[in-house]
Design a protein around this motif. Sequence first.
Motif, PDB file in Angstrom:
ATOM      1  N   GLN A 258      -6.025   1.553  -7.744  1.00  0.00           N
ATOM      2  CA  GLN A 258      -5.707   0.229  -7.201  1.00  0.00           C
ATOM      3  C   GLN A 258      -5.593   0.281  -5.675  1.00  0.00           C
ATOM      4  O   GLN A 258      -6.032  -0.634  -4.981  1.00  0.00           O
ATOM      5  CB  GLN A 258      -4.418  -0.307  -7.814  1.00  0.00           C
ATOM      6  CG  GLN A 258      -4.520  -0.620  -9.286  1.00  0.00           C
ATOM      7  CD  GLN A 258      -5.551  -1.701  -9.572  1.00  0.00           C
ATOM      8  OE1 GLN A 258      -5.738  -2.636  -8.804  1.00  0.00           O
ATOM      9  NE2 GLN A 258      -6.251  -1.566 -10.676  1.00  0.00           N
ATOM     10  N   LEU A 259      -5.024   1.358  -5.165  1.00  0.00           N
ATOM     11  CA  LEU A 259      -4.913   1.531  -3.717  1.00  0.00           C
ATOM     12  C   LEU A 259      -6.297   1.565  -3.087  1.00  0.00           C
ATOM     13  O   LEU A 259      -6.557   0.864  -2.098  1.00  0.00           O
ATOM     14  CB  LEU A 259      -4.144   2.822  -3.403  1.00  0.00           C
ATOM     15  CG  LEU A 259      -3.986   3.180  -1.932  1.00  0.00           C
ATOM     16  CD1 LEU A 259      -3.217   2.107  -1.181  1.00  0.00           C
ATOM     17  CD2 LEU A 259      -3.293   4.532  -1.807  1.00  0.00           C
ATOM     18  N   ASN A 260      -7.201   2.336  -3.661  1.00  0.00           N
ATOM     19  CA  ASN A 260      -8.573   2.397  -3.140  1.00  0.00           C
ATOM     20  C   ASN A 260      -9.254   1.038  -3.193  1.00  0.00           C
ATOM     21  O   ASN A 260      -9.950   0.647  -2.257  1.00  0.00           O
ATOM     22  CB  ASN A 260      -9.394   3.432  -3.912  1.00  0.00           C
ATOM     23  CG  ASN A 260      -9.004   4.845  -3.569  1.00  0.00           C
ATOM     24  OD1 ASN A 260      -8.495   5.123  -2.481  1.00  0.00           O
ATOM     25  ND2 ASN A 260      -9.228   5.756  -4.497  1.00  0.00           N
TER      26      ASN A 260
ATOM     27  N   LEU B  42       0.809  -1.215   0.000  1.00  0.00           N
ATOM     28  CA  LEU B  42       0.000   0.000   0.000  1.00  0.00           C
ATOM     29  C   LEU B  42       0.846   1.270   0.000  1.00  0.00           C
ATOM     30  O   LEU B  42       0.492   2.251  -0.655  1.00  0.00           O
ATOM     31  CB  LEU B  42      -0.953  -0.008   1.195  1.00  0.00           C
ATOM     32  CG  LEU B  42      -1.908  -1.207   1.272  1.00  0.00           C
ATOM     33  CD1 LEU B  42      -2.792  -1.107   2.502  1.00  0.00           C
ATOM     34  CD2 LEU B  42      -2.728  -1.348   0.015  1.00  0.00           C
ATOM     35  N   ARG B  43       1.951   1.251   0.714  1.00  0.00           N
ATOM     36  CA  ARG B  43       2.834   2.433   0.731  1.00  0.00           C
ATOM     37  C   ARG B  43       3.399   2.720  -0.654  1.00  0.00           C
ATOM     38  O   ARG B  43       3.483   3.865  -1.075  1.00  0.00           O
ATOM     39  CB  ARG B  43       3.983   2.236   1.711  1.00  0.00           C
ATOM     40  CG  ARG B  43       3.576   2.411   3.134  1.00  0.00           C
ATOM     41  CD  ARG B  43       4.806   2.415   4.021  1.00  0.00           C
ATOM     42  NE  ARG B  43       4.387   2.211   5.391  1.00  0.00           N
ATOM     43  CZ  ARG B  43       5.165   1.764   6.342  1.00  0.00           C
ATOM     44  NH1 ARG B  43       6.417   1.461   6.079  1.00  0.00           N
ATOM     45  NH2 ARG B  43       4.719   1.604   7.557  1.00  0.00           N
ATOM     46  N   GLU B  44       3.799   1.653  -1.341  1.00  0.00           N
ATOM     47  CA  GLU B  44       4.348   1.828  -2.683  1.00  0.00           C
ATOM     48  C   GLU B  44       3.275   2.348  -3.632  1.00  0.00           C
ATOM     49  O   GLU B  44       3.541   3.225  -4.455  1.00  0.00           O
ATOM     50  CB  GLU B  44       4.945   0.507  -3.196  1.00  0.00           C
ATOM     51  CG  GLU B  44       5.529   0.580  -4.587  1.00  0.00           C
ATOM     52  CD  GLU B  44       6.759   1.471  -4.732  1.00  0.00           C
ATOM     53  OE1 GLU B  44       7.273   1.561  -5.856  1.00  0.00           O
ATOM     54  OE2 GLU B  44       7.208   2.094  -3.744  1.00  0.00           O
TER      55      GLU B  44
ATOM     56  N   ALA C 173     -11.259  -3.637  -0.208  1.00  0.00           N
ATOM     57  CA  ALA C 173     -11.268  -5.088  -0.020  1.00  0.00           C
ATOM     58  C   ALA C 173     -10.793  -5.446   1.380  1.00  0.00           C
ATOM     59  O   ALA C 173     -11.349  -6.329   2.026  1.00  0.00           O
ATOM     60  CB  ALA C 173     -10.393  -5.766  -1.073  1.00  0.00           C
ATOM     61  N   SER C 174      -9.803  -4.743   1.870  1.00  0.00           N
ATOM     62  CA  SER C 174      -9.300  -4.979   3.220  1.00  0.00           C
ATOM     63  C   SER C 174     -10.348  -4.637   4.270  1.00  0.00           C
ATOM     64  O   SER C 174     -10.542  -5.376   5.240  1.00  0.00           O
ATOM     65  CB  SER C 174      -8.020  -4.149   3.457  1.00  0.00           C
ATOM     66  OG  SER C 174      -7.565  -4.309   4.762  1.00  0.00           O
ATOM     67  N   ALA C 175     -11.040  -3.527   4.071  1.00  0.00           N
ATOM     68  CA  ALA C 175     -12.086  -3.131   5.008  1.00  0.00           C
ATOM     69  C   ALA C 175     -13.239  -4.141   4.998  1.00  0.00           C
ATOM     70  O   ALA C 175     -13.783  -4.492   6.057  1.00  0.00           O
ATOM     71  CB  ALA C 175     -12.612  -1.738   4.643  1.00  0.00           C
ATOM     72  N   ALA C 176     -13.584  -4.649   3.823  1.00  0.00           N
ATOM     73  CA  ALA C 176     -14.652  -5.645   3.726  1.00  0.00           C
ATOM     74  C   ALA C 176     -14.240  -6.943   4.422  1.00  0.00           C
ATOM     75  O   ALA C 176     -15.062  -7.580   5.082  1.00  0.00           O
ATOM     76  CB  ALA C 176     -14.991  -5.913   2.271  1.00  0.00           C
TER      77      ALA C 176
END
Length: 95
Positions: A81-83, A64-66, A88-91
Amino acid sequence: MTHTNIDRESLRELADAGNETALDRLADLADAADDVEELSELLDEGCMRAGLLLTRRACATVDLRELQRICDAGYDEAGEQLNRLLKASAADQED
């Protein structure tokens, strides 16, 4: 269709003169050599092909940092792509 081999030095000269195709070819060569540092330098020069290649790498490793760094450098697809990854992580965390 004929193909001409051209050395890196000549590609660099063309890229420095504003030739985007030469920048893209340098990015492809850096990617093939697994040279992330050169890809990053090319991105800083405005090479969107380098942004694409770096974004693919960052998505594959969920870095995510990259992705944020690539987005900050001007490659909007990295932000998209970050969003996507953050959503997906939040879900996943809600499940």
